[in-house]
Design a protein around this motif. Structure first.
Motif, short mmCIF file in Angstrom:
data_model
loop_
_atom_site.label_atom_id
_atom_site.label_comp_id
_atom_site.label_asym_id
_atom_site.label_seq_id
_atom_site.Cartn_x
_atom_site.Cartn_y
_atom_site.Cartn_z
N ILE A 382 0.83 -1.21 0.00
CA ILE A 382 0.00 0.00 0.00
C ILE A 382 0.87 1.26 0.00
CG2 ILE A 382 -1.72 1.30 1.32
CD1 ILE A 382 -2.87 -1.36 2.26
N VAL A 383 1.96 1.24 0.77
CA VAL A 383 2.90 2.38 0.76
C VAL A 383 3.48 2.57 -0.64
CG1 VAL A 383 5.15 3.16 1.59
CG2 VAL A 383 3.47 2.28 3.22
N LEU A 384 3.87 1.46 -1.28
CA LEU A 384 4.44 1.54 -2.63
C LEU A 384 3.43 2.08 -3.64
CD1 LEU A 384 6.55 -1.75 -2.97
CD2 LEU A 384 7.39 0.60 -2.99
N SER A 385 2.16 1.68 -3.46
CA SER A 385 1.15 2.13 -4.42
C SER A 385 1.02 3.65 -4.41
CB SER A 385 -0.21 1.48 -4.11
OG SER A 385 -0.72 1.93 -2.88
N LEU A 386 1.02 4.26 -3.23
CA LEU A 386 0.95 5.72 -3.15
C LEU A 386 2.27 6.36 -3.59
CD1 LEU A 386 -1.03 6.53 0.13
CD2 LEU A 386 -1.86 6.33 -2.20
N SER A 387 3.37 5.71 -3.28
CA SER A 387 4.68 6.25 -3.66
C SER A 387 4.84 6.28 -5.19
CB SER A 387 5.81 5.41 -3.04
OG SER A 387 5.72 5.43 -1.63
N ILE A 388 4.40 5.20 -5.84
CA ILE A 388 4.47 5.14 -7.31
C ILE A 388 3.61 6.24 -7.93
CG2 ILE A 388 3.81 3.74 -9.32
CD1 ILE A 388 4.64 1.28 -7.59
N LEU A 389 2.44 6.47 -7.35
CA LEU A 389 1.59 7.55 -7.83
C LEU A 389 2.29 8.90 -7.67
CD1 LEU A 389 -1.24 8.02 -9.03
CD2 LEU A 389 -2.09 8.35 -6.70
N GLY A 390 3.03 9.06 -6.57
CA GLY A 390 3.79 10.29 -6.34
C GLY A 390 4.90 10.48 -7.35
N ILE A 391 5.61 9.40 -7.67
CA ILE A 391 6.68 9.47 -8.67
C ILE A 391 6.11 9.85 -10.04
CG2 ILE A 391 8.41 8.11 -9.91
CD1 ILE A 391 8.76 6.48 -7.31
N TRP A 392 5.00 9.20 -10.39
CA TRP A 392 4.33 9.52 -11.67
C TRP A 392 3.94 11.00 -11.72
CZ3 TRP A 392 -0.72 11.32 -12.06
CH2 TRP A 392 -1.20 11.47 -13.36
N TYR A 393 3.41 11.51 -10.62
CA TYR A 393 2.96 12.91 -10.58
C TYR A 393 4.14 13.86 -10.80
CZ TYR A 393 1.23 17.33 -8.74
OH TYR A 393 0.91 18.66 -8.59
N THR A 394 5.25 13.62 -10.10
CA THR A 394 6.40 14.53 -10.22
C THR A 394 7.02 14.46 -11.61
OG1 THR A 394 7.79 12.81 -9.24
CG2 THR A 394 6.99 14.53 -7.77
N GLN A 395 7.00 13.29 -12.22
CA GLN A 395 7.53 13.15 -13.57
C GLN A 395 6.64 13.88 -14.57
OE1 GLN A 395 10.53 12.30 -13.38
NE2 GLN A 395 10.82 10.13 -13.86
N LYS A 396 5.33 13.74 -14.39
CA LYS A 396 4.38 14.38 -15.31
C LYS A 396 4.47 15.89 -15.24
CE LYS A 396 -0.54 14.79 -16.39
NZ LYS A 396 -1.92 14.44 -16.01
N HIS A 397 4.59 16.40 -14.00
CA HIS A 397 4.59 17.86 -13.81
C HIS A 397 6.01 18.44 -13.75
CE1 HIS A 397 0.23 18.26 -13.06
NE2 HIS A 397 0.34 17.03 -12.59
N LYS A 398 7.00 17.58 -13.98
CA LYS A 398 8.41 18.01 -14.03
C LYS A 398 8.78 18.84 -12.79
CE LYS A 398 8.85 17.96 -19.06
NZ LYS A 398 7.62 17.21 -19.31
N ILE A 399 8.43 18.29 -11.64
CA ILE A 399 8.76 18.97 -10.38
C ILE A 399 10.22 18.73 -10.05
CG2 ILE A 399 8.32 19.00 -7.89
CD1 ILE A 399 5.41 18.40 -8.52
N ARG A 400 10.90 19.78 -9.68
CA ARG A 400 12.33 19.71 -9.41
C ARG A 400 12.60 18.82 -8.19
NH1 ARG A 400 13.03 22.60 -4.88
NH2 ARG A 400 11.44 24.14 -4.37
N HIS A 401 13.77 18.28 -8.13
CA HIS A 401 14.19 17.58 -6.91
C HIS A 401 15.59 18.05 -6.53
CE1 HIS A 401 14.89 14.93 -10.45
NE2 HIS A 401 16.09 14.77 -9.91
N GLU A 402 15.83 18.06 -5.25
CA GLU A 402 17.08 18.61 -4.71
C GLU A 402 18.25 17.66 -4.99
OE1 GLU A 402 16.99 21.55 -3.36
OE2 GLU A 402 14.82 21.78 -3.28
N LYS A 403 19.44 18.24 -4.96
CA LYS A 403 20.64 17.41 -5.04
C LYS A 403 20.87 16.73 -3.70
CE LYS A 403 23.07 20.09 -8.60
NZ LYS A 403 24.29 20.87 -8.92
N ILE A 404 21.41 15.53 -3.77
CA ILE A 404 21.66 14.80 -2.53
C ILE A 404 22.78 15.48 -1.75
CG2 ILE A 404 23.34 13.22 -3.61
CD1 ILE A 404 22.15 11.02 -1.75
N ASN A 405 22.55 15.60 -0.45
CA ASN A 405 23.52 16.23 0.45
C ASN A 405 23.72 15.30 1.64
OD1 ASN A 405 24.84 17.84 2.44
ND2 ASN A 405 24.15 19.69 1.41
N VAL A 406 24.78 14.52 1.57
CA VAL A 406 25.04 13.50 2.61
C VAL A 406 25.19 14.14 3.98
CG1 VAL A 406 26.61 11.68 3.37
CG2 VAL A 406 26.12 11.97 0.93
#
Length: 622
Positions: A382-406
């Protein structure tokens, strides 16, 4: 008026202080038991029995506090459809029902104490009658509270007199069976009156049950409806109403029950501290670099909180507002973030140490450890199902993502390190076999208290009492329903109702697949009208025998039930999450309805997969 309010607040503070003390004792005893067992190879005298009676006090006083605050679990589905001019009348009707049932249980519990326990029965150094006396005291206290609360309202004197007369008259009719069974050598006229009352109660059995159900629709607490129906049924068919009180006592003082208040208070301590903000910062840094990472972080944070609080409303109210702002800054539009946070508000109910899983295990008499294991993969799905929907949404709307900062990730770990350890401590303690579920709950309470009081210094004694003020009505409300449902289950088993229902359904539905489809539909409907705790206690005794008829693994049946009820929280029109989201995000219900549609559908697909692919739940259980 202000003097009365101040007096009431002081009294409630006193009650919450008592509950706080009892919870500290409940947490300390298992820890001391483990220490004594290791060092002296023995245990504390009557420790288990003492803990069970501490829970009895927490349950009854918590139920009384819930009554004072008007926070008992209720359905109230029909209340909003009543015209405003009839609101006071229906409210008074519900109060009359509540007072009558509470007075009946007050009298029955008084007789129960003297019948069930001898004068020399003790728990440790305390008389059992003294410990059990909290039952009639709180039943009477709740009844008096409802009387006073109604008489203070803006009614005419005539209406107040009519209300009081109706409540006492119906209460007297309810009380008669207890008096009839326990008082001998009555004068002739008194015995005639009682005989007539018993006959009248038998004649009015069905109308009274219908009135109780109607009061539930109009907002009477669920425990009142369940208790009242049980009381009437036992009165007219079995006799000896003390049986109902005995079942309440047995249920609340059960061996596994102390885990419920322990894990509940753990979740509330978490939600009242700044743990939510620290976890949000950590997950933001840890997942913000990944496409859809912040959406995944929001889902994981919601799952974390719901796992420990059990009640999804706490998640939305505790961290929903903070996540809403963060997702807005991340670039997620209003409709999507509203739907996401509404949907993920109950997403952690399948992970250990989820309170609904514990309660289901107790109610269905299933190994809780097996249920914990079985819930992990369905919960991840169930967590994955919502997460996949979130990934699809950000890809569709080309939402920026931050650079990794260890470095920022390490800083985030440092800030919430102690909270992140909690799930590992619980899993290792319980699944290693080194601690029982109750001892694990006690470890969780003591651990999180040390973290938030002494390490982060965000909660002091006054703050702890404030936490108890919020959690006590939840604990009391759940446990009093548990008690009433146990009494109702006794009647159903005595009358062989589950077996008859199983035979009736089995004769008409021969396909296991058809049964599972109908079961899912029924549970979704139940989930949208009932909170998960009430549904577990009312519905589970009926569906467990049906699972046996269709050869459904009882552990898998439990996961099906919980997954459906989790989804039921956002099933229109009255799923609990929908109302809480409307309140928290300040949006009309229509907006919430439209925002949850894609999330509801993808979670529905996950629930269908969980239902028809049992291996997802049973892989490691087997």
């Amino acid at each position: 008026m202000s003097t009365e309010i101040n007096r009431k607040n002081k009294f409630q503070y006193f009650l919450n202080t008592i509950i706080t003390t009892l919870i500290i004792l409940l947490s300390a005893i298992p820890i001391l038991e483990v220490i004594v067992r290791i060092i002296f190879q023995t245990g504390i005298i009557a420790s288990h029995s003492t803990m069970r009676h501490i829970v009895l006090w927490i349950a009854l006083i918590g139920s009384y506090v819930a009554s004072l605050d008007g926070k008992h679990l209720a359905i109230a589905a029909g209340k909003k459809y009543i015209p405003e001019k009839f609101q006071k009348t229906t409210s008074s009707f519900c109060k009359i029902i509540e007072i009558s049932v509470l007075l009946a249980f007050f009298v029955a519990s008084v007789f129960f104490i003297f019948i069930a326990f001898g004068a020399n029965d003790k728990v440790g150094y305390l008389h059992t009658r003294f410990l059990a006396a909290i039952m009639p005291i709180c039943f009477l206290g709740m009844a008096l509270n409802e009387i006073v609360d109604t008489l203070r309202k803006d009614f005419s004197l005539i209406k107040k007199v009519v209300f009081l007369f109706a409540a006492l008259l119906l209460g007297l009719l309810f009380i008669v069976p207890s008096l009839y069974d326990n008082i001998n050598n009555l004068p002739g006229f008194a015995k005639s009156i009682m005989d007539g009352s018993i006959v009248l109660l038998q004649i009015l059995k069905t109308p009274l049950i219908l009135l109780l159900i109607l009061s539930g629709v109009f907002g009477a607490p669920i425990f009142i409806v369940l208790g009242g129906i049980t009381y009437i049924l036992i009165s007219v068919s079995i006799g000896y109403t003390e049986i109902a009180v005995n079942e309440i006592y047995v249920a609340i003082t059960g061996n596994m029950i102390p885990a419920i208040p322990l894990f509940t208070i753990t979740g509330f301590i978490l939600s009242e501290s700044q743990a939510g903000k620290r976890l949000v910062d950590f997950f933001k840094e840890s997942f913000g670099w990944f496409p859809g990472g912040m959406i995944i972080a929001a889902v994981l944070i919601s799952a974390f909180f719901t796992t420990f609080t059990g009640a999804s409303g706490v998640t939305i109210l505790a961290v929903g507002g903070l996540l809403y702002i963060i997702l807005e800054n991340y670039g997620v539009d209003k409709k999507f973030r509203t739907g996401l946070l509404t949907s993920s508000g109950s997403i952690g109910l399948l992970f250990p140490p989820s309170l609904p899983i514990i309660l289901y295990g107790i109610t269905a008499n299933i190994d809780i450890k097996k249920l914990f294991i079985a819930g992990i993969f369905p919960g991840i799905l169930i967590v994955l199902s919502l997460s996949i929907l979130g990934i699809w949404y950000t890809q569709k709307h080309k939402i920026r993502h931050e650079k990794i900062n260890v470095l920022n990730i390490l800083k985030g770990i440092k800030k919430c390190f102690w909270e992140l350890l909690l799930p590992f401590i619980i899993v290792i303690s319980y699944f290693s076999g080194r601690a029982t579920i109750i001892e694990t709950g006690a470890i969780a309470v003591i651990y999180i208290l040390v973290v938030e009081v002494f390490i982060h210094k965000e909660i002091n004694l006054k703050g702890l009492i404030a936490v108890v003020k919020k959690s006590a009505p939840v604990v009391g409300g759940i446990l009093i329903i548990l008690g009433m449902s146990k009494a109702f289950s006794f009647y159903m088993i005595d009358e062989m109702i589950p077996q008859r229902l199983s035979e009736w359904i089995a004769a008409r539905i021969t396909s296991k697949i058809v049964f599972l489809i109908l079961l899912n539909i029924m549970l979704l409907i139940a989930g949208c009208f009932m909170d998960i705790f009430s549904a577990i206690l009312v519905i589970v005794p009926l569906i467990v025998p049906l699972g046996e008829v269709y050869n459904i693994n009882p552990v898998h049946l439990g996961i099906i039930f919980l997954a459906n009820l989790e989804l039921g929280y956002l099933t229109p029109p009255v799923g609990l999450n929908i109302f809480l989201a409307s309140y928290r995000f300040e949006q009309p219900l229509e907006k919430i309805y439209s925002s949850i549609v894609p999330f509801f559908l993808i979670m529905l697909v996950a629930v269908v997969v969980i239902t028809f692919v049992p291996e997802i739940s049973l892989l490691f259980v087997k």
